[in-house]
Enzyme design. Structure first.
Site, PDB file in Angstrom:
ATOM      1  N   ASN A 142       0.885  -1.173   0.000  1.00 43.58           N
ATOM      2  CA  ASN A 142       0.000   0.000   0.000  1.00 43.58           C
ATOM      3  C   ASN A 142       0.914   1.212   0.000  1.00 43.58           C
ATOM      4  OD1 ASN A 142      -1.855   2.030   0.460  1.00 43.58           O
ATOM      5  ND2 ASN A 142      -2.954   0.944   2.064  1.00 43.58           N
ATOM      6  N   ARG A 198      -2.795  -1.991  -3.455  1.00 45.21           N
ATOM      7  CA  ARG A 198      -3.899  -1.046  -3.414  1.00 45.21           C
ATOM      8  C   ARG A 198      -3.702  -0.050  -4.550  1.00 45.21           C
ATOM      9  NH1 ARG A 198      -4.579   4.289   0.268  1.00 45.21           N
ATOM     10  NH2 ARG A 198      -6.715   4.826  -0.312  1.00 45.21           N
ATOM     11  N   HIS A 225     -12.163   4.622  -1.131  1.00 46.66           N
ATOM     12  CA  HIS A 225     -12.060   3.866   0.125  1.00 46.66           C
ATOM     13  C   HIS A 225     -12.855   2.560   0.061  1.00 46.66           C
ATOM     14  CE1 HIS A 225     -11.210   7.999   2.071  1.00 46.66           C
ATOM     15  NE2 HIS A 225     -10.067   7.341   1.967  1.00 46.66           N
ATOM     16  N   ARG A 230      -7.286  18.151   1.902  1.00 41.75           N
ATOM     17  CA  ARG A 230      -8.219  18.325   0.784  1.00 41.75           C
ATOM     18  C   ARG A 230      -9.518  18.955   1.276  1.00 41.75           C
ATOM     19  NH1 ARG A 230      -8.002  12.217  -1.030  1.00 41.75           N
ATOM     20  NH2 ARG A 230      -6.733  12.009   0.865  1.00 41.75           N
ATOM     21  N   GLU A 248      -7.660  -2.816   5.329  1.00 42.44           N
ATOM     22  CA  GLU A 248      -7.582  -2.798   3.869  1.00 42.44           C
ATOM     23  C   GLU A 248      -6.583  -3.828   3.354  1.00 42.44           C
ATOM     24  OE1 GLU A 248      -8.423   1.850   2.764  1.00 42.44           O
ATOM     25  OE2 GLU A 248      -6.624   1.394   3.937  1.00 42.44           O
TER      26      GLU A 248
END
Length: 393
Positions: free
Chosen positions: A8, A91, A179, A239, A377
């Site tokens: 990742n 990922r 996500h 962001r 994840e």
């Protein structure tokens, strides 16, 4: 032991895990990361029991960038005994319109993913860099791309369209959502920890440096706060989340900013960092007495509450709200402040359970179930990678 390596990759870190290919699915053997890449590199890893395998700092010149970090990881893995690497799962943030499921990587796939870099400039180039390097070092080793967008690809059309000419939608300008690896894992985990609500109407709040929410109905994504890129929806570490597109036009037309300057502003200098002028880290903001930090937190909570209301409306109601990811799992004050604004949905928080980050943090009798479910994840990537490998492995 046959194993899968999961990578990742971020802008300044490379997280990795090693999973054994067991009869009951992937079994975690090693978890680690190389962070501070190019600034203060640190290489850490531990085994499944938590015993430290490595914890070393390196000179910047030794690990100046992501490819160097990948090479350092390769050299370290070679020194581990007893592991036979069967595949690498990655990922990849954006799968675009082409990929609605994990895929084995070849030249065509890699080129299509490269074309999406402009849609996820903080993530996609970094996701692809280790893939390219592994292909150079071990060209015959299977690699699998697992997408953050894939879980959302079965949205109803009304949830995925923008009110723009249809031709642009057909070209791929649509709401994708992100996500997805986290949401898919949580949806599966709910079947284990709360089967009575897993197939109901659930909002999952993935709150971290990157933040979004997803509406799940019968364990399927029906809407999400993020859209065409990972800029939309909730305010994040750097962001802005939802913003009037007229602001972007103003910055270009009236302020004379270039597209690159606007991109830098929106991806790196906005969100909690821009609002507070202090930090993009929620932990630092919560500990700070600067009124700008308090305002940034207020804004974050306000937008979370507003988006919960919107997603509840999209499902004609909501049965449970699940907190996950860095802030969602580790900031009881944020959970409490959000829950305190949801009385109109029947939410009642149990302060003691919330402080302890229990699985269920709602009070007895709360009409809205409030939960904390840690995400994983990397395990999701390992499962998806294993599913694409030959059954003989």
């Amino acid at each position: 032991m046959d194993v899968i390596l999961v990578l990742n990759a971020g802008s300044s870190s490379l997280k990795f895990q090693i999973f054994a290919v067991g009869s009951k699915g992937p079994e975690r053997q090693v978890k680690g990361q190389i962070d501070g890449i190019g600034v203060h590199p640190r290489f850490r890893a531990a085994n499944a029991a938590g015993a430290v395998l490595i914890d070393e700092r390196a000179e910047v010149k030794a690990i100046p960038d992501l490819p160097a970090a990948t090479r350092a990881l390769k050299d370290w893995l070679r020194a581990l005994s007893g592991y036979s690497l069967q595949a690498v799962g990655h990922r990849v943030v954006h799968g675009g319109p082409d990929y609605s499921a994990p895929v084995c990587i070849d030249d065509i796939v890699l080129e299509r993913l490269r074309a999406l870099e402009a849609l996820a400039p903080l993530h996609q180039p970094n996701n692809l860099a280790p893939i390219r390097l592994v292909r150079e070092l071990a060209p015959d080793l299977p690699q699998v791309a697992c997408f953050d967008t894939a879980f959302h690809r079965n949205h109803p059309a009304v949830a995925d369209c923008y009110a723009i000419p249809r031709a642009l939608h057909d070209e791929g300008v649509r709401r994708y959502g992100f996500h997805g690896l986290s949401y898919e894992y949580v949806s599966q985990r709910l079947s284990e920890v709360a089967p009575e609500i897993a197939n109901g109407r659930v909002i999952v709040a993935h709150l971290g440096s990157g933040a979004s929410m997803c509406a799940l109905k019968a364990r399927r994504s029906v809407d999400s706060t993020m859209g065409f890129t990972a800029l939309d929806g909730l305010p994040m570490g750097t962001r802005p989340g939802q913003i009037d597109p007229g602001v972007v036009l103003y910055l270009i037309d009236q302020k004379g900013m270039t597209a690159a300057e606007v991109s830098s502003l929106l991806y790196q200098d906005s969100g909690l960092r821009g609002l507070s002028g202090v930090s993009n880290d929620m932990r630092e903001l919560l500990a700070c007495d600067d009124p700008r930090a308090a305002f940034a937190i207020d804004y974050f909570v306000q937008r979370c509450v507003m988006n919960i209301g919107g997603l509840a409306a999209a499902m004609d109601g909501v049965d449970a709200l699940v907190f996950t990811a860095g802030i969602g799992e580790n900031a009881p004050e944020i959970r409490a402040r959000i829950a305190s604004r949801l009385g109109w949905l029947g939410a009642a928080l149990d302060p003691q359970a919330n402080a302890a980050a229990a699985t269920v943090i709602s009070a007895p009798g709360s009409a809205l179930r409030l939960m904390v479910v840690p995400t994983d994840e990397e395990l999701m990537i390992a499962r998806q990678t294993l599913a694409l490998l030959p059954s003989s492995i």
